[in-house]
Write a protein that holds these residues in place. Structure first.
Motif, PDB file in Angstrom:
ATOM      1  N   THR A 199       0.863  -1.176   0.000  1.00 44.81           N
ATOM      2  CA  THR A 199       0.000   0.000   0.000  1.00 44.81           C
ATOM      3  C   THR A 199       0.904   1.232   0.000  1.00 44.81           C
ATOM      4  OG1 THR A 199      -0.034   0.128   2.408  1.00 44.81           O
ATOM      5  CG2 THR A 199      -1.788  -1.191   1.338  1.00 44.81           C
ATOM      6  N   PHE A 200       0.324   2.420  -0.215  1.00 44.77           N
ATOM      7  CA  PHE A 200       1.127   3.643  -0.192  1.00 44.77           C
ATOM      8  C   PHE A 200       1.866   3.826   1.133  1.00 44.77           C
ATOM      9  CE2 PHE A 200       1.652   8.162   0.760  1.00 44.77           C
ATOM     10  CZ  PHE A 200       2.515   8.519  -0.254  1.00 44.77           C
ATOM     11  N   PRO A 201       1.194   3.663   2.289  1.00 41.16           N
ATOM     12  CA  PRO A 201       1.955   3.793   3.541  1.00 41.16           C
ATOM     13  C   PRO A 201       3.136   2.818   3.618  1.00 41.16           C
ATOM     14  CG  PRO A 201      -0.383   3.920   4.012  1.00 41.16           C
ATOM     15  CD  PRO A 201      -0.248   3.518   2.565  1.00 41.16           C
ATOM     16  N   GLN A 202       2.970   1.618   3.123  1.00 36.88           N
ATOM     17  CA  GLN A 202       4.079   0.654   3.133  1.00 36.88           C
ATOM     18  C   GLN A 202       5.203   1.085   2.196  1.00 36.88           C
ATOM     19  OE1 GLN A 202       1.570  -2.731   2.170  1.00 36.88           O
ATOM     20  NE2 GLN A 202       1.958  -3.641   4.194  1.00 36.88           N
ATOM     21  N   VAL A 203       4.854   1.686   1.064  1.00 40.63           N
ATOM     22  CA  VAL A 203       5.872   2.184   0.128  1.00 40.63           C
ATOM     23  C   VAL A 203       6.787   3.167   0.849  1.00 40.63           C
ATOM     24  CG1 VAL A 203       6.242   3.617  -1.933  1.00 40.63           C
ATOM     25  CG2 VAL A 203       4.497   1.824  -1.968  1.00 40.63           C
ATOM     26  N   ASP A 250      12.041   2.308  -3.612  1.00 34.49           N
ATOM     27  CA  ASP A 250      12.400   3.233  -4.682  1.00 34.49           C
ATOM     28  C   ASP A 250      11.566   2.958  -5.931  1.00 34.49           C
ATOM     29  OD1 ASP A 250      14.273   4.385  -3.033  1.00 34.49           O
ATOM     30  OD2 ASP A 250      15.997   3.434  -3.987  1.00 34.49           O
ATOM     31  N   ILE A 251      11.377   1.695  -6.228  1.00 34.30           N
ATOM     32  CA  ILE A 251      10.644   1.320  -7.442  1.00 34.30           C
ATOM     33  C   ILE A 251       9.204   1.819  -7.386  1.00 34.30           C
ATOM     34  CG2 ILE A 251       9.740  -0.637  -8.781  1.00 34.30           C
ATOM     35  CD1 ILE A 251      12.370  -2.131  -8.014  1.00 34.30           C
ATOM     36  N   ALA A 252       8.501   1.555  -6.294  1.00 34.36           N
ATOM     37  CA  ALA A 252       7.112   2.004  -6.171  1.00 34.36           C
ATOM     38  C   ALA A 252       7.037   3.529  -6.120  1.00 34.36           C
ATOM     39  CB  ALA A 252       6.458   1.391  -4.943  1.00 34.36           C
ATOM     40  N   THR A 253       7.986   4.174  -5.448  1.00 30.66           N
ATOM     41  CA  THR A 253       8.010   5.637  -5.395  1.00 30.66           C
ATOM     42  C   THR A 253       8.174   6.209  -6.797  1.00 30.66           C
ATOM     43  OG1 THR A 253       8.912   5.614  -3.149  1.00 30.66           O
ATOM     44  CG2 THR A 253       9.215   7.643  -4.426  1.00 30.66           C
ATOM     45  N   ALA A 254       9.067   5.625  -7.583  1.00 28.63           N
ATOM     46  CA  ALA A 254       9.263   6.072  -8.965  1.00 28.63           C
ATOM     47  C   ALA A 254       7.994   5.849  -9.786  1.00 28.63           C
ATOM     48  CB  ALA A 254      10.436   5.335  -9.596  1.00 28.63           C
TER      49      ALA A 254
END
Length: 190
Positions: free
Chosen positions: A30-34, A40-44
């Motif tokens: 989920t976003f909080p877990q990111v 880095d991958i999910a943030t990108a």
């Protein structure tokens, strides 16, 4: 906040011809877990959904790429290039802190704005000017620079960044018993 972000099983992804790696394979989050687990991958991937001009404006709102106007000489602006100067990989790499140069003062000012419900204040060193007799000649008053985000946005994000400094977050060692802390770990090349 409940949307799921899937990252590759091997913890690396090719983005416009360059490999981006997470510190370890993180799976679906989920976003909080990111944020808590610092993917880095999910943030990108999240950043690449944004219009580059919008991303740039968010970074400018945080004070990056411009001086804080503190009452000290020779302040540097850091580096935040404009979108027309970006390459294909700039947006995803800037999302994890690459291709951006931020001074420690700019970073402190941005964190301060987050802690101040989204209101950025101009930092200052001198609180008052006092003459030889001890009389106050001039008091320096706090100066509001701007609102970096809606107060409701800050209140939504605050628990996420507090999660970074928790047992499940990447900054668990920064936790202080009896004190609520919000933060974010960074990414560096080795």
């Amino acid at each position: 906040m409940n949307e799921k972000f899937k990252t590759p099983k091997d913890g690396k992804k090719l983005i416009h011809g360059q490999w981006m790696r997470d510190h370890e394979p993180l799976g679906t989050m989920t976003f909080p877990q990111v944020i808590e687990e610092s993917s880095d991958i999910a943030t990108a991937d999240i950043a690449m959904r944004l219009n580059p001009n919008v991303f740039y404006q968010y970074a400018r709102n945080l004070g990056f790429g411009s001086p804080t106007n503190i009452d000290l000489p020779d302040e540097q602006s850091g580096l935040l290039r404009k979108p027309y100067q970006w390459s294909e990989v700039s947006l995803p790499w800037m999302a994890i802190g690459y291709e951006v140069q931020v001074t420690p003062l700019q970073l402190a000012q941005a964190y301060g704005a987050f802690a101040n419900n989204g209101v950025m204040m101009r930092p200052y060193v001198v609180k008052a000017l006092i003459n030889e007799q001890g009389d106050v000649i001039k008091r320096i008053k706090p100066v509001t620079v701007r609102r970096i985000a809606k107060e409701s946005t800050i209140h939504t994000l605050l628990p996420v960044f507090q999660g970074v400094v928790s047992d499940s977050g990447t900054a668990a060692k920064a936790k202080v018993t009896g004190l609520t802390i919000a933060g974010k770990t960074g990414t560096a090349q080795k």
